[in-house]
Design a protein around this motif. Sequence first.
Motif, PDB file in Angstrom:
ATOM      1  N   PHE A   5       0.830  -1.205   0.000  1.00 39.96           N
ATOM      2  CA  PHE A   5       0.000   0.000   0.000  1.00 39.96           C
ATOM      3  C   PHE A   5       0.868   1.259   0.000  1.00 39.96           C
ATOM      4  N   LEU A   6       1.920   1.283   0.841  1.00 42.54           N
ATOM      5  CA  LEU A   6       2.797   2.437   0.918  1.00 42.54           C
ATOM      6  C   LEU A   6       3.524   2.670  -0.398  1.00 42.54           C
ATOM      7  N   MET A   7       4.059   1.599  -0.994  1.00 49.60           N
ATOM      8  CA  MET A   7       4.791   1.735  -2.255  1.00 49.60           C
ATOM      9  C   MET A   7       3.857   2.203  -3.359  1.00 49.60           C
ATOM     10  N   SER A   8       2.627   1.686  -3.379  1.00 47.68           N
ATOM     11  CA  SER A   8       1.654   2.110  -4.385  1.00 47.68           C
ATOM     12  C   SER A   8       1.324   3.591  -4.246  1.00 47.68           C
ATOM     13  N   ALA A   9       1.160   4.047  -2.988  1.00 52.43           N
ATOM     14  CA  ALA A   9       0.843   5.459  -2.746  1.00 52.43           C
ATOM     15  C   ALA A   9       1.987   6.361  -3.186  1.00 52.43           C
ATOM     16  N   LEU A  10       3.225   5.973  -2.886  1.00 48.93           N
ATOM     17  CA  LEU A  10       4.383   6.768  -3.272  1.00 48.93           C
ATOM     18  C   LEU A  10       4.541   6.806  -4.782  1.00 48.93           C
ATOM     19  N   SER A  11       4.312   5.689  -5.454  1.00 56.37           N
ATOM     20  CA  SER A  11       4.428   5.635  -6.918  1.00 56.37           C
ATOM     21  C   SER A  11       3.419   6.565  -7.572  1.00 56.37           C
ATOM     22  N   ARG A  12       2.190   6.539  -7.041  1.00 54.66           N
ATOM     23  CA  ARG A  12       1.163   7.416  -7.601  1.00 54.66           C
ATOM     24  C   ARG A  12       1.496   8.881  -7.381  1.00 54.66           C
ATOM     25  N   LEU A  13       2.119   9.191  -6.231  1.00 54.97           N
ATOM     26  CA  LEU A  13       2.505  10.569  -5.948  1.00 54.97           C
ATOM     27  C   LEU A  13       3.529  11.059  -6.961  1.00 54.97           C
ATOM     28  N   VAL A  14       4.542  10.241  -7.247  1.00 51.08           N
ATOM     29  CA  VAL A  14       5.582  10.622  -8.204  1.00 51.08           C
ATOM     30  C   VAL A  14       4.992  10.806  -9.595  1.00 51.08           C
ATOM     31  N   VAL A  15       4.147   9.852 -10.022  1.00 48.80           N
ATOM     32  CA  VAL A  15       3.525   9.947 -11.345  1.00 48.80           C
ATOM     33  C   VAL A  15       2.667  11.202 -11.450  1.00 48.80           C
ATOM     34  N   GLY A 256      15.451  28.241 -12.798  1.00 51.19           N
ATOM     35  CA  GLY A 256      14.633  27.037 -12.786  1.00 51.19           C
ATOM     36  C   GLY A 256      15.377  25.863 -12.184  1.00 51.19           C
ATOM     37  N   LEU A 257      14.650  24.921 -11.618  1.00 55.37           N
ATOM     38  CA  LEU A 257      15.251  23.748 -11.004  1.00 55.37           C
ATOM     39  C   LEU A 257      15.678  22.761 -12.081  1.00 55.37           C
ATOM     40  N   SER A 258      16.827  22.144 -11.881  1.00 51.94           N
ATOM     41  CA  SER A 258      17.289  21.118 -12.806  1.00 51.94           C
ATOM     42  C   SER A 258      16.569  19.809 -12.509  1.00 51.94           C
ATOM     43  N   GLY A 259      16.724  18.867 -13.438  1.00 51.33           N
ATOM     44  CA  GLY A 259      16.095  17.567 -13.251  1.00 51.33           C
ATOM     45  C   GLY A 259      16.590  16.851 -12.007  1.00 51.33           C
ATOM     46  N   GLY A 260      17.885  17.022 -11.699  1.00 49.08           N
ATOM     47  CA  GLY A 260      18.446  16.378 -10.509  1.00 49.08           C
ATOM     48  C   GLY A 260      17.814  16.883  -9.222  1.00 49.08           C
ATOM     49  N   TRP A 261      17.638  18.219  -9.140  1.00 52.75           N
ATOM     50  CA  TRP A 261      17.020  18.779  -7.935  1.00 52.75           C
ATOM     51  C   TRP A 261      15.559  18.380  -7.817  1.00 52.75           C
ATOM     52  N   ILE A 262      14.861  18.313  -8.951  1.00 53.93           N
ATOM     53  CA  ILE A 262      13.466  17.867  -8.917  1.00 53.93           C
ATOM     54  C   ILE A 262      13.378  16.447  -8.380  1.00 53.93           C
ATOM     55  N   ILE A 265      14.009  16.497  -4.598  1.00 57.82           N
ATOM     56  CA  ILE A 265      12.848  17.026  -3.862  1.00 57.82           C
ATOM     57  C   ILE A 265      11.734  15.989  -3.801  1.00 57.82           C
ATOM     58  N   VAL A 266      11.453  15.334  -4.955  1.00 58.34           N
ATOM     59  CA  VAL A 266      10.412  14.308  -4.983  1.00 58.34           C
ATOM     60  C   VAL A 266      10.771  13.156  -4.058  1.00 58.34           C
ATOM     61  N   LEU A 267      12.057  12.748  -4.059  1.00 56.52           N
ATOM     62  CA  LEU A 267      12.507  11.652  -3.198  1.00 56.52           C
ATOM     63  C   LEU A 267      12.349  12.017  -1.723  1.00 56.52           C
ATOM     64  N   PHE A 268      12.725  13.249  -1.371  1.00 56.92           N
ATOM     65  CA  PHE A 268      12.622  13.691   0.028  1.00 56.92           C
ATOM     66  C   PHE A 268      11.161  13.741   0.482  1.00 56.92           C
ATOM     67  N   VAL A 269      10.293  14.324  -0.362  1.00 58.76           N
ATOM     68  CA  VAL A 269       8.870  14.406  -0.019  1.00 58.76           C
ATOM     69  C   VAL A 269       8.270  13.015   0.119  1.00 58.76           C
ATOM     70  N   SER A 270       8.672  12.110  -0.787  1.00 52.19           N
ATOM     71  CA  SER A 270       8.161  10.739  -0.733  1.00 52.19           C
ATOM     72  C   SER A 270       8.575  10.050   0.566  1.00 52.19           C
TER      73      SER A 270
END
Length: 349
Positions: A5-15, A256-262, A265-270
């Motif tokens: 459930f947790l992995m599914s929720a995180l995957s949907r957040l990133v997508v 603007g933010l580079s792809g690496g920073w994005i 940020i997504v990894l940290f929020v997740s």
Amino acid sequence: KKNQFLMSALSRLVVAYFFLRAIQSQQCSWTVTHDNAQKTLDLSCLDGKQVTAKDSHGQEYSWSVCANGQSCKSENVMVCQVGDDGADHILGKWDQTKSPAYVDLEGHESWTFQYNNGQDDCGEPARTWVPSLVCNADKYFEIGKVVEQSGSCYYQVTIETMFACDGTHDVNPIRHDLEGHESWTFQYNNGDDDCGSGNPARTWVPTFECNADKNFEIGTVEEPTSCYYQVTIQTLFACDGTHECQSDSTSTSSSGLSGGWIFIIVLFVSFVLYCAIGYVIMATTVNKAGGFGDAKNNIPNKSFWVLCPKLVGAGCCYTKDAMQGMINKHKGNNAGDDKTQTITDDYDE
């Protein structure tokens, strides 16, 4: 099931995050009909670009293209003015529904927006931001001075940019492809005509060479003959099929933010969401007796996180031992070869 459930929720957040980014990039483009023809203004390459301008009085204006990227009076807005007294004023907010007015006067194209949704301290109408983007194929993005008729709260500014051009250029490039090495050469022979009688006007000849590893790298300008200037630019945009916009490395106002920073940020929020959601699930299902107050036993996947440092250390030690064994084996083989060579030399003698 809990981990799934947790992995599914995180995957949907990133997508969902990247889906929203894609939609936002499409909201920075407008199409109008002019003389029974479709004209398009596409500012996707400038989406989120932060620009600073000034007026004749030295007042500063901060503008985020196609975004509410400025912090002004505790709000996220598109344009913010810092007055002489240091007070901030909201001049406009990003609104996708605001369409530009297109004008084409003898080939001079321009697009004018009117954002009349700024601060309402001027009465009616509110403070209004009116940027006009003028076609200039030789300019990436050059902003002029902001003009306000005294006390009108109506702010006008002109920007010269290649993105305001409708894709029509008087000079077409010559394409070369020598064994896969693509290049495009322009010749602008419309410069100053001060090179003497019988000579052509000053001529600018840029050649764009395909280099997938370079965003935009310009070489040294050469003048092989009088008033004829050549320069080579290595860029990935000269490669066939490359259309994705990269950040303008020559601009000092873009942030603007580079792809690496994005990704970071997504990894940290997740990870934060994983900890928060996991804590709630543990407190309400697995560790009901301890409840929310039992922080130690509500850590999701606690046994894994406790063992993680030890597993990482063991992996590092294993890698070190494996590499050391390969080095020793290599040294042993070299030593064996030396001994064989010595015995052979003695036999020959």
